[in-house]
Every structure is written in C-alpha cells, then in structure tokens.
Design a protein around this motif. Structure first.
Motif, PDB file in Angstrom:
ATOM      1  N   PHE A 247       6.868  -3.299  -3.317  1.00 44.26           N
ATOM      2  CA  PHE A 247       6.098  -4.355  -2.717  1.00 44.26           C
ATOM      3  C   PHE A 247       5.333  -4.161  -1.383  1.00 44.26           C
ATOM      4  CE2 PHE A 247       9.103  -5.690  -5.732  1.00 44.26           C
ATOM      5  CZ  PHE A 247       7.963  -6.565  -6.359  1.00 44.26           C
ATOM      6  N   HIS A 248       6.266  -3.128  -0.707  1.00 47.87           N
ATOM      7  CA  HIS A 248       5.263  -3.227   0.639  1.00 47.87           C
ATOM      8  C   HIS A 248       3.765  -2.058   0.510  1.00 47.87           C
ATOM      9  CE1 HIS A 248       4.949  -1.972   4.660  1.00 47.87           C
ATOM     10  NE2 HIS A 248       4.479  -0.721   4.302  1.00 47.87           N
ATOM     11  N   ILE A 249       3.660  -1.944  -0.719  1.00 43.87           N
ATOM     12  CA  ILE A 249       1.882  -0.990  -0.700  1.00 43.87           C
ATOM     13  C   ILE A 249       2.033  -1.979  -1.249  1.00 43.87           C
ATOM     14  CG2 ILE A 249       1.343   0.752  -2.035  1.00 43.87           C
ATOM     15  CD1 ILE A 249       3.119   2.652  -1.570  1.00 43.87           C
ATOM     16  N   VAL A 250       2.168  -2.817  -2.069  1.00 42.89           N
ATOM     17  CA  VAL A 250       0.837  -3.584  -2.967  1.00 42.89           C
ATOM     18  C   VAL A 250       0.258  -5.218  -1.990  1.00 42.89           C
ATOM     19  CG1 VAL A 250       1.289  -5.722  -4.696  1.00 42.89           C
ATOM     20  CG2 VAL A 250       2.439  -3.477  -5.519  1.00 42.89           C
ATOM     21  N   PHE A 251       1.542  -5.336  -1.217  1.00 39.66           N
ATOM     22  CA  PHE A 251       1.548  -6.586   0.166  1.00 39.66           C
ATOM     23  C   PHE A 251       0.356  -5.776   0.563  1.00 39.66           C
ATOM     24  CE2 PHE A 251       5.427  -8.205  -2.144  1.00 39.66           C
ATOM     25  CZ  PHE A 251       4.377  -9.969  -1.875  1.00 39.66           C
ATOM     26  N   VAL A 252       0.314  -4.385   1.038  1.00 39.98           N
ATOM     27  CA  VAL A 252      -0.149  -3.887   2.402  1.00 39.98           C
ATOM     28  C   VAL A 252      -1.817  -3.616   2.075  1.00 39.98           C
ATOM     29  CG1 VAL A 252      -0.876  -1.472   3.784  1.00 39.98           C
ATOM     30  CG2 VAL A 252       1.501  -2.975   4.215  1.00 39.98           C
ATOM     31  N   ALA A 253      -2.121  -2.951   0.735  1.00 37.83           N
ATOM     32  CA  ALA A 253      -3.106  -3.441  -0.138  1.00 37.83           C
ATOM     33  C   ALA A 253      -3.783  -4.311   0.043  1.00 37.83           C
ATOM     34  CB  ALA A 253      -2.973  -1.871  -1.420  1.00 37.83           C
ATOM     35  N   SER A 254      -3.006  -5.254  -0.355  1.00 36.92           N
ATOM     36  CA  SER A 254      -3.435  -6.459  -0.816  1.00 36.92           C
ATOM     37  C   SER A 254      -4.320  -7.576   0.671  1.00 36.92           C
ATOM     38  CB  SER A 254      -2.893  -7.654  -1.545  1.00 36.92           C
ATOM     39  OG  SER A 254      -2.411  -7.331  -2.792  1.00 36.92           O
ATOM     40  N   TRP A 255      -2.864  -6.806   1.625  1.00 42.70           N
ATOM     41  CA  TRP A 255      -3.901  -7.313   3.119  1.00 42.70           C
ATOM     42  C   TRP A 255      -4.910  -6.842   3.438  1.00 42.70           C
ATOM     43  CZ3 TRP A 255      -0.704  -5.786   7.729  1.00 42.70           C
ATOM     44  CH2 TRP A 255      -1.148  -6.203   8.888  1.00 42.70           C
TER      45      TRP A 255
END
Length: 143
Positions: free
Chosen positions: A7-15
C-alpha cells in the motif's frame, strides 16, 4: 508487513503521478492568452482538484512509510542503513516540492505569478530527479 509495503508503494506512486502532472498544468496556465478566461478557469479548476487529490494520497503514503520505519524498524538497526537517512532527506524534499506546488497554484490563481512557461517546464522535471534518486536508494541501498 508486506501489505503495508504494498500500500505504501501504491500511494507513493500515485502521489508522484500527481506531482508529475500538476506542474504540467502550470505550464499550460502560463501559456494561456490573457483574454482566454474560460480556459484559464478550467485549468485552475483542474490544478486545484489535482493538488487536493495528491495531498490526500500523500497522507497515507507518509503514514504507511512512518509505520514501516518506526513500527517494523526498517532502516533503524545495524550498520549500512545510511540509505534510510538519504531516503528520508528525499522524502522531505518531495514534501517541500508538494508545498511549493501549492504556493505556485495560489499565485497563479491570484494572478501574482510572473513565471514563464519555460520556468514551469524546468520545475516540472524536478520530481523526476527525486523519483530516480528514491528508487535507487530503495532498490540498490548503496549506503
């Protein structure tokens, strides 16, 4: 822990995706003709919505990263964890860049920005450099 990382990777990539596109809207705003009010208002609306969305994405990205760092101790123990300090420095730079985007958007909305579209094009490239540095630090862990 793997779910938290995912989830951290998904949110960072989206950010980062939002931070890549927002300055591109600034470029377009800087190129709008003074008499094109409707185009300017549409671009400002898009920019405001995108900034709000990237801010919403940044909160869980940072919270999950903090959870991994403090909760699971990733990067806290043993020698050779200098990469974590470098990564945290990049995180602070990205947060600063995000804030700068908000300041620039307010100036553009108020008609106070005197920046050219060329300046905004260069400003648009900054998150690419930060993303490359972050990926190298996370994957390679050179320190």
């Amino acid at each position: 822990m793997l779910w938290v990382k995912a989830f951290h990777i998904v949110f960072v990539a989206s950010w980062f995706a939002g931070l890549f596109y927002l300055p591109r809207i600034f470029v377009n705003l800087a190129m709008v003709a003074p008499d094109s009010v409707a185009e300017r208002e549409r671009l400002l609306l898009m920019a405001h919505k995108l900034l709000r969305f990237t801010t919403i994405l940044a909160v869980p990205a940072l919270a999950l990263g903090l959870w991994l760092w403090l909760g699971y101790g990733i990067g806290l123990q043993g020698p050779g964890n200098g990469w974590m300090h470098a990564k945290l420095t990049i995180v602070l730079l990205v947060v600063g860049y995000h804030h700068a985007c908000g300041v620039l958007l307010r100036k553009l909305a108020n008609g106070q920005s005197q920046r050219s579209h060329v300046w905004f094009r260069w400003f648009n490239e900054a998150p690419v450099v930060l993303l490359l540095m972050a990926v190298v630090l996370v994957v390679v862990k050179p320190f």
